[in-house]
Scaffold this motif. Sequence first.
Motif, PDB file in Angstrom:
ATOM      1  N   ILE A 153      37.561 -27.123 -12.741  1.00 30.77           N
ATOM      2  CA  ILE A 153      36.443 -27.836 -12.125  1.00 30.77           C
ATOM      3  C   ILE A 153      35.621 -26.832 -11.315  1.00 30.77           C
ATOM      4  O   ILE A 153      36.181 -26.038 -10.553  1.00 30.77           O
ATOM      5  CB  ILE A 153      36.960 -28.961 -11.208  1.00 30.77           C
ATOM      6  N   SER A 154      34.325 -26.886 -11.509  1.00 29.86           N
ATOM      7  CA  SER A 154      33.443 -25.950 -10.797  1.00 29.86           C
ATOM      8  C   SER A 154      32.516 -26.710  -9.865  1.00 29.86           C
ATOM      9  O   SER A 154      31.944 -27.740 -10.255  1.00 29.86           O
ATOM     10  CB  SER A 154      32.605 -25.159 -11.796  1.00 29.86           C
ATOM     11  N   VAL A 155      32.409 -26.178  -8.630  1.00 29.65           N
ATOM     12  CA  VAL A 155      31.495 -26.774  -7.648  1.00 29.65           C
ATOM     13  C   VAL A 155      30.736 -25.640  -6.949  1.00 29.65           C
ATOM     14  O   VAL A 155      31.249 -24.524  -6.851  1.00 29.65           O
ATOM     15  CB  VAL A 155      32.240 -27.601  -6.572  1.00 29.65           C
ATOM     16  N   PRO A 156      29.531 -25.904  -6.449  1.00 28.31           N
ATOM     17  CA  PRO A 156      28.795 -24.832  -5.767  1.00 28.31           C
ATOM     18  C   PRO A 156      29.396 -24.543  -4.390  1.00 28.31           C
ATOM     19  O   PRO A 156      29.902 -25.452  -3.743  1.00 28.31           O
ATOM     20  CB  PRO A 156      27.382 -25.407  -5.631  1.00 28.31           C
ATOM     21  N   TYR A 157      29.368 -23.268  -3.983  1.00 29.63           N
ATOM     22  CA  TYR A 157      29.844 -22.912  -2.635  1.00 29.63           C
ATOM     23  C   TYR A 157      28.927 -23.513  -1.570  1.00 29.63           C
ATOM     24  O   TYR A 157      29.388 -23.899  -0.510  1.00 29.63           O
ATOM     25  CB  TYR A 157      29.859 -21.389  -2.459  1.00 29.63           C
ATOM     26  N   VAL A 158      27.647 -23.561  -1.877  1.00 29.49           N
ATOM     27  CA  VAL A 158      26.686 -24.036  -0.882  1.00 29.49           C
ATOM     28  C   VAL A 158      25.800 -25.109  -1.496  1.00 29.49           C
ATOM     29  O   VAL A 158      25.295 -24.943  -2.612  1.00 29.49           O
ATOM     30  CB  VAL A 158      25.811 -22.864  -0.370  1.00 29.49           C
ATOM     31  N   ILE A 159      25.642 -26.222  -0.759  1.00 33.37           N
ATOM     32  CA  ILE A 159      24.713 -27.272  -1.196  1.00 33.37           C
ATOM     33  C   ILE A 159      23.617 -27.343  -0.134  1.00 33.37           C
ATOM     34  O   ILE A 159      23.875 -27.713   1.019  1.00 33.37           O
ATOM     35  CB  ILE A 159      25.423 -28.636  -1.308  1.00 33.37           C
ATOM     36  N   GLN A 160      22.434 -26.940  -0.524  1.00 34.02           N
ATOM     37  CA  GLN A 160      21.315 -26.895   0.420  1.00 34.02           C
ATOM     38  C   GLN A 160      20.701 -28.284   0.559  1.00 34.02           C
ATOM     39  O   GLN A 160      20.516 -28.983  -0.442  1.00 34.02           O
ATOM     40  CB  GLN A 160      20.269 -25.910  -0.104  1.00 34.02           C
ATOM     41  N   SER A 161      20.387 -28.679   1.796  1.00 34.86           N
ATOM     42  CA  SER A 161      19.725 -29.974   1.972  1.00 34.86           C
ATOM     43  C   SER A 161      18.217 -29.805   1.796  1.00 34.86           C
ATOM     44  O   SER A 161      17.716 -28.690   1.678  1.00 34.86           O
ATOM     45  CB  SER A 161      20.033 -30.539   3.353  1.00 34.86           C
ATOM     46  N   ASP A 162      17.529 -30.918   1.790  1.00 35.85           N
ATOM     47  CA  ASP A 162      16.087 -30.867   1.538  1.00 35.85           C
ATOM     48  C   ASP A 162      15.328 -30.137   2.637  1.00 35.85           C
ATOM     49  O   ASP A 162      14.312 -29.506   2.390  1.00 35.85           O
ATOM     50  CB  ASP A 162      15.535 -32.300   1.392  1.00 35.85           C
ATOM     51  N   ASP A 163      15.828 -30.231   3.902  1.00 37.73           N
ATOM     52  CA  ASP A 163      15.052 -29.653   5.003  1.00 37.73           C
ATOM     53  C   ASP A 163      15.251 -28.131   5.142  1.00 37.73           C
ATOM     54  O   ASP A 163      14.696 -27.510   6.035  1.00 37.73           O
ATOM     55  CB  ASP A 163      15.373 -30.353   6.334  1.00 37.73           C
TER      56      ASP A 163
END
Lengths: 392, 202
Positions: A153-163
Amino acid sequence: METKLLTVLPYLASVVLLTVSFSVFGHDCIKQAYADSTVNLTIKFANETFQSNIINIGNGEKYTLSQEYSWVRDQTSRYNLQAYSIDNGPYVNIPRVARGNFTLDVPTDSNHEVTFLAAIQYPIEIVGIDSVSFTPPSPTNDNWFDINSDEQISVPYVIQSDDKNTREQLKGWSYDGEDAQQIQRLESGVFTTPQIHVSSSHSINFVYSTQYYLNLISEYGHVTGTGWYDSGTNATLSSISSDDFPIRHVFSGWNGQVLDQSKPITSVVMGGPMTITANWTVDYTPMAILGALVVGGVAGFAILYKKRRTKSSQETLFTRPMVSESAKAETAPVEDHSTVSARVSDNAYSKEIDDYVIQKSIDSLDLFEALGVLSKEKIAKIKENMAKRETD
Amino acid sequence: MVNEEDLVNRIVKIKSLREECFKYLESSNQGMLTRQLIYSIAKLTSEKMGPVKLAEISQDVFSISDKSKQDTIRLTIEKSLLKCGMVEKLKYAPNDVRYILTGYRFQKTKKIESFRGDSSDPVGEVFEIPRTSWPIPDDYFILRAKKEGHVEALKKLHSDYDSGHVQKGTYEILSHKLNDNLGRLTKKITTKYNDLDELVGK
């Protein structure tokens, strides 16, 4: 009488009309024509994944067999259709779909047997993030996987928010409710789990930490502390005056919710994204000193020049070959007493600060005893080590 | 086999324990051998900064280390603490077996059976083995102490400058030097001991 009955029977048989639609345990059949004789359709499931069934159909009728793509196996697993075969012929693959019904037009010219092949599937539940990718992907395009497959399973290290000033950073993951394993935090890229063998249902929890961006703005000097911080943690800010010349800029304070606005080094609790400005004042002292030096230098040169001229004229007048002691003293390079004492004082102060750092470092270990983290014996040992290091 | 990073990870993570295992930690079982063994392994590991032998545990708990005492300890550990996953057994060599705690902070959990399979829910507060028995590397304390020393020295420098005891040039040079050192120390602490520092340093 007998003759009459024989004449009527063919008529009675010819008026038998059937239009039947029925459903038995997951497969439906639709009879769409009239028949005057029947054939058997046997429906079987390889590996007994479902109950076999025999359907009686009119000979020559159009018959459409309908079978659900997936059905429940037990509380945590299901069966999913893979292929079918007619009359023990080769298996024909069925497109893998999670939901809905698979339909097949079956010949009704004679007795036939349809065998379905189904795979056991288990779900992998994902907690902590909405979007993940599986390698290899689910054959049914959901989060269910065939038994004995190995999944990553692969997930991103960082999830950037809209702001752009808030983000989630992956800090760990856990497998089936075990303790979360911490992973090295990275600024970008994708984290991939080791292979997970599918032999039962699994639950994978990805632990993300909310982070806020601290933006430090400074027109002059040098500030440190800009960057991402975990929510609720303390960020340390520092400012250093630059070596501007001849007009210097001196730090005068922070503009923002910092702990101590007047100190060049302070901290701020990261309760959200922040922008903090360092303020500076102008210091003209170096310029004034430079001006004074230039003026002093010109004046000194003028005085020296005048003295030499006077001396020269006296020597000529009295023809004295020897230079007087007073003149020697005047021409020898002179170090100002105040400069010497300032230099000595600066060196002494530097030494004082160095000693202060060592003393305060050693003293601060006692705080750990107050916090209940260090025993007296261990503090003594560490203090000894520190003192030894400093001596070395 | 066990390095500083591994020891720190054991401190930082919270180990989940089933109710029947959590009882070994509870103060009502203070006199029980299992509890004494847990505390003894923790204390000795902190002193040695590594796993401990049966003989050392026996000496600490019973003040004697004969074979019968060692057998009692081994059986107690294997029948209860190993099964609960509280202690790990490490074989360095056929005749060199050592023990270490798998964690220093424990969360009691309750098993819940559901459609999706078994899961567990936390119950009550996290239990901590006394922090003085945590195997925290000396290096961490030295870095933290030095950081504190630099912060205090900067305060003194600013104060001396404000009161005119130090010349501007000297102030600037020393301020630059102390800030540089402070930055390096902070970076080293964050890189090596971030989670540990969050736990014990604040």
